[in-house]
Design a protein around this motif. Structure first.
Motif, PDB file in Angstrom:
ATOM      1  N   THR A  85     -39.266 -24.307  34.669  1.00  0.00           N
ATOM      2  CA  THR A  85     -39.806 -25.778  34.798  1.00  0.00           C
ATOM      3  C   THR A  85     -39.928 -26.498  33.667  1.00  0.00           C
ATOM      4  O   THR A  85     -39.729 -27.679  33.766  1.00  0.00           O
ATOM      5  CB  THR A  85     -41.439 -25.396  35.307  1.00  0.00           C
ATOM      6  OG1 THR A  85     -41.136 -24.588  36.378  1.00  0.00           O
ATOM      7  CG2 THR A  85     -41.770 -26.833  35.920  1.00  0.00           C
TER       8      THR A  85
ATOM      9  N   THR B 232     -47.135 -17.415  40.338  1.00  0.00           N
ATOM     10  CA  THR B 232     -45.837 -18.129  39.685  1.00  0.00           C
ATOM     11  C   THR B 232     -45.697 -19.308  39.008  1.00  0.00           C
ATOM     12  O   THR B 232     -45.088 -19.689  38.357  1.00  0.00           O
ATOM     13  CB  THR B 232     -44.732 -18.069  40.848  1.00  0.00           C
ATOM     14  OG1 THR B 232     -45.216 -18.970  42.080  1.00  0.00           O
ATOM     15  CG2 THR B 232     -44.323 -16.620  41.223  1.00  0.00           C
TER      16      THR B 232
ATOM     17  N   ASP C 197     -38.456 -27.411  42.594  1.00  0.00           N
ATOM     18  CA  ASP C 197     -39.104 -26.106  41.888  1.00  0.00           C
ATOM     19  C   ASP C 197     -39.898 -25.284  42.915  1.00  0.00           C
ATOM     20  O   ASP C 197     -40.348 -25.493  43.907  1.00  0.00           O
ATOM     21  CB  ASP C 197     -39.780 -26.762  40.758  1.00  0.00           C
ATOM     22  CG  ASP C 197     -40.159 -25.563  39.660  1.00  0.00           C
ATOM     23  OD1 ASP C 197     -39.242 -24.590  39.680  1.00  0.00           O
ATOM     24  OD2 ASP C 197     -40.859 -25.856  38.758  1.00  0.00           O
ATOM     25  N   GLU C 198     -40.012 -23.976  42.288  1.00  0.00           N
ATOM     26  CA  GLU C 198     -40.597 -23.224  43.323  1.00  0.00           C
ATOM     27  C   GLU C 198     -40.276 -22.754  44.585  1.00  0.00           C
ATOM     28  O   GLU C 198     -41.078 -22.756  45.444  1.00  0.00           O
ATOM     29  CB  GLU C 198     -42.219 -23.258  43.244  1.00  0.00           C
ATOM     30  CG  GLU C 198     -42.773 -23.922  41.849  1.00  0.00           C
ATOM     31  CD  GLU C 198     -43.421 -22.604  40.823  1.00  0.00           C
ATOM     32  OE1 GLU C 198     -43.438 -21.651  41.585  1.00  0.00           O
ATOM     33  OE2 GLU C 198     -43.323 -22.827  39.798  1.00  0.00           O
TER      34      GLU C 198
HETATM   35 MG    MG Z   1     -42.015 -22.813  36.841  1.00  0.00          MG
END
Ligand code: MG
Ligand code: ADP
Length: 761
Positions: free
Chosen positions: A45, A381, A135-136
């Motif tokens: 990230t 996470t 993301d994620e």
């Molecule tokens: Mg991340």
């Protein structure tokens, strides 16, 4: 060129993702879509947006967009990246539903996935962006799933139009077959890059037995034990909800008080404190070899809720005296109750926590203390907390469950998945070998499901279906979902939207098969388009669309904003124990109840029920300038009130865009609605919540005592009830509509208002 500070540069070089920069950038260059997998904390990230920036993806007229399923992450990651790049937040910015700091200079934009979905509605080709990072993706949030589906079409389209765009999907787990093996989604499978995280080994310790009720008490005890007996290193405790987090924080702070001033004087004596600890350990004459101490045979007794303190240490004679921290019945032990020689720096972490508080977990703990973060799932996470060596995992997660048929929702604490439990354990091995203490047995772990289900399969999809129809995706069934929602859920969504007037009625003629198909491909109506432009659920959007009548719009906007922002009233702490504290809590409860009665108004306005309370609360709060002080005094959640204000602003703009003649503006001095406006509001609310109608159980139906004061709804066999905290608890009107039914100790309706029987269609 990016001009980073030396210490930042040094820290970056330690992140595993940095070693893969070239590989990643090659793949992005060569492919339209790329998948990147890497353990939490490997630097995805924070670093990948920087790679793209340095490779020129934000030069010229396009920018880099990155989506996060959680608001916390969007805000905190944008700030972190700005800092790492030594750039202003005008350049590295964020946008979440209610706020943002995006400017015309923005080059890297972090946003929640919902925000990007809205942007697609305005500009299907997302011309602003050169690259989108999702993301994620492993979290499988609904919007993330939909975005991947949409982008799988948008990216090739952009390519065809000669303005290529890149898609990068990032996941913390290797479980990505739903994306890569799904031919409907990606006819050509995207390349997958795996980042080898330098993960240190984590020794997993299972409990011999599994506490079924009091896992929070068990987490507390385990944490105490770790802190007393094991070498330095941060502790991260996973619990399920805010209330639990606070209660465990409170108990830990009491057990190992940490006083900043006192500590400063003691900093030099850190070593002697450490000696002291070693000495204590020795005194316990337990022959265990550190650090692989077995904490498992501890508190093996099944415990009942509320009994935790009495049960602690039973069958554990040797350590009992040291561990029964809150046990009052051993006089010789009373000085041992709290232990200031072992200060523990305890921090809570959950998504509703104020950002300044959240940021604390990234800073090193005060000298001479051990860091202990008590968290919900957010630490699994989304955020990597530095310096964690011990993880205490309760093995559970709080999830919202919907009944597909009845729409009843309830929050339930359930076992998490094996994948999640392993993620949690992994948090202990970021900087050195670590330990994970699972408060459940290996047999129980074996029964966990392997992975958590995608959210889209667990919730109603009416909002998504409306958004898709507005994107002219008429046959939602054919959409390339990574995991499709159930047919039932899709049919229920289309039915609701038809009943709200957002979709056209399907034709009733034709053969059965055609009718079936037509039922799932109703075109959107002009009303539906208007509704889709409001950033709220379809039921509420319908209310907004009707709100023009009798100048009700400002009230409708306020009520809808308040219903959309969850939990506007502060939750009262449960009595904390001491008599003094209990009476304080009781007094406050009484005051807040009084305020709610005041906001509920009198006479006609009472009939609007809980929605009137919301309206009154927002009105009073705005009149007072929406200050933290006013909120604190009146039991309103300040953060929620700010969100309501922003959402009211947004909704006002959205309504003005559709009907400029309304000429609305946000007024902080809203006069209370008149009697006829209240009637009109109640009808508007009914129009949106028409399928959430309940009728009081009639005398002749009262055969079963459990039906007393109950309400009957078309879909449920069992009665539902008005909650004691509701404005209509005493009135018990014959017909009511409700915002939702949630199941706690009983089935309770939330957001109740009274309707007249002759209004019901
Ligand atoms: Mg991340
Ligand atoms: P990933 O996305 O792969 O899970 P991140 O990029 O979020 O990894 O994190 C990389 C590193 O940056 C972690 O070690 C994390 O602790 C650190 N980090 C992230 N945010 C902050 C912050 N606000 N302050 C200090 N360190 C941070």
């Amino acid at each position: 060129p990016v001009d980073r500070l030396p210490e930042i540069q040094e820290a970056r070089l330690k992140l595993p993702v940095l070693a893969e920069e070239q590989v990643i950038m090659e793949a992005v260059k060569e492919n339209m879509c790329t998948v990147l997998c890497g353990e939490t904390g490997s630097g995805k990230t924070t670093q990948v947006p920087q790679f793209l920036y340095e490779a020129g993806y934000a030069s010229g007229d396009g920018i880099i967009g990155i989506t996060e399923p959680r608001r916390v992450a969007a805000v905190s990651m944008s700030q972190r990246v700005a800092k790492e790049m030594n750039l202003s937040t005008r350049v590295v910015s964020y946008q979440i539903r209610y706020e943002g700091n995006v400017t015309s200079d923005t080059k890297i934009k972090f946003m929640t996935d919902g925000v990007l979905l809205k942007e697609i509605q305005k500009d299907f080709l997302l011309q602003k962006y050169n690259v989108i990072i999702i993301d994620e993706a492993h979290e499988r949030s609904v919007y993330t799933d939909i975005l991947i589906g949409l982008l799988s079409r948008i990216v090739p389209l952009r390519n065809k139009k000669g303005r290529p765009m890149k898609l990068l999907v990032m996941s913390a787990t290797l479980r990505i077959e739903d994306f890569t093996e799904n031919r409907k989604l990606f006819p050509v499978p995207p390349p997958v890059i795996k980042v080898d995280a330098r993960q240190f080994p984590v020794t997993v310790h299972f409990n011999k037995r599994t506490p079924m009720e009091d896992y929070a008490g068990e987490a507390f005890r385990k944490t105490c034990k770790i802190h007393r007996m094991l070498p330095p290193g941060g502790i991260l405790v996973f619990l399920t909800g805010q209330a639990e987090v606070h209660s465990v924080c409170r108990r830990l702070r009491k057990a190992f008080p940490f006083r900043p001033n006192h500590m400063e004087a003691e900093t030099e004596e850190k070593d002697s404190a450490e000696e002291m600890r070693q000495f204590k350990k020795a005194k316990q004459k337990k022959t265990v070899s550190l650090p692989r101490i077995d904490l498992d045979n501890y508190s093996a007794m099944p415990v009942d809720e509320g009994d935790e303190d009495r049960q602690a240490g039973i069958g554990d004679e040797e350590e009992g005296s040291d561990l029964d921290l809150e046990l009052g019945d051993d006089p010789g032990d009373s000085e041992e109750k709290t232990d200031p020689s072992l200060p523990l720096y305890v921090l809570p972490l959950y998504s509703l926590l104020a950002p300044e508080q959240q940021a604390k977990v990234f800073r090193p703990p005060p000298a001479g203390t051990r860091l202990c973060v008590v968290a919900t799932n957010v630490a699994e996470t989304s955020l990597t907390i530095p310096g964690i060596k011990y993880v205490v995992d309760c093995g559970r997660v709080k999830k919202r469950f919907y009944d597909r048929i009845t729409g009843v929702s309830s929050f339930k604490v359930t076992w998490t998945s094996q994948a999640s439990a392993n993620q949690r354990a992994g948090r202990a091995g970021r900087t050195e070998p670590g330990h994970c203490y699972r408060l459940y047995s290996s047999a129980v772990f074996g029964d966990f499901e392997e992975f958590s289900e995608a959210e889209i399969t667990r919730r109603p999809v009416d909002d998504l279906v409306l958004q898709m129809k507005d994107l002219n995706i008429e046959k939602v069934v054919n959409f390339p979902f990574p995991t499709p929602p159930s047919m039932e859920a899709l049919v229920a969504a289309e039915q609701l939207l038809v009943s709200l007037g957002a979709l056209e009625e399907p034709p009733r003629s034709g053969r059965l098969k055609e009718m079936e198909r037509a039922r799932l491909s109703c075109p959107i109506t002009p009303l539906g388009r208007a509704m889709a432009s409001f950033p709220v659920a379809p039921r509420f959007a319908k209310m907004l669309a009707l709100g023009k009548q009798q100048d009700c719009l400002p009230y409708v906007i306020t009520v809808v904003a308040a219903m959309t922002v969850r939990e506007i009233f502060e939750e009262l702490d449960r009595p904390a124990g001491s008599e003094e504290e209990n009476s304080k809590v009781a007094k406050r409860r009484a005051r807040l109840a009084q305020m709610r009665r005041l906001w509920a108004g009198q006479g006609a306005s009472l009939q609007l029920g809980d929605l009137m309370v919301m309206l009154g609360a927002v009105g009073a709060c705005e009149y007072a300038g929406c200050t933290p002080k006013f909120c604190e005094e009146n039991g309103l959640r300040y953060k929620a009130m700010l969100e309501i204000r922003r959402l009211r602003g947004q909704l006002t703009t959205a309504v003005n865009a559709i009907c400029p003649e309304a000429g609305l503006f946000l007024d902080s001095k809203m006069t209370p609605p008149t009697e006829s406006q209240v009637r009109c509001l109640r009808q508007i609310v009914l129009a949106g919540l028409g399928d959430h109608l309940a009728r009081r159980v009639q005398a002749e139906e009262l055969l079963d005592p459990k039906w007393r004061n109950g309400y009957k709804t078309p879909l449920l066999d069992d009665p539902v009830f008005i909650h004691p905290s509701s404005a209509l608890f005493k009135t018990l009107p014959e017909f009511v509509v409700y915002q939702e039914v949630t199941e706690t100790t009983k089935m309770y309706m939330r957001g109740v208002s009274a309707v007249e029987c002759d209004w019901i269609p």
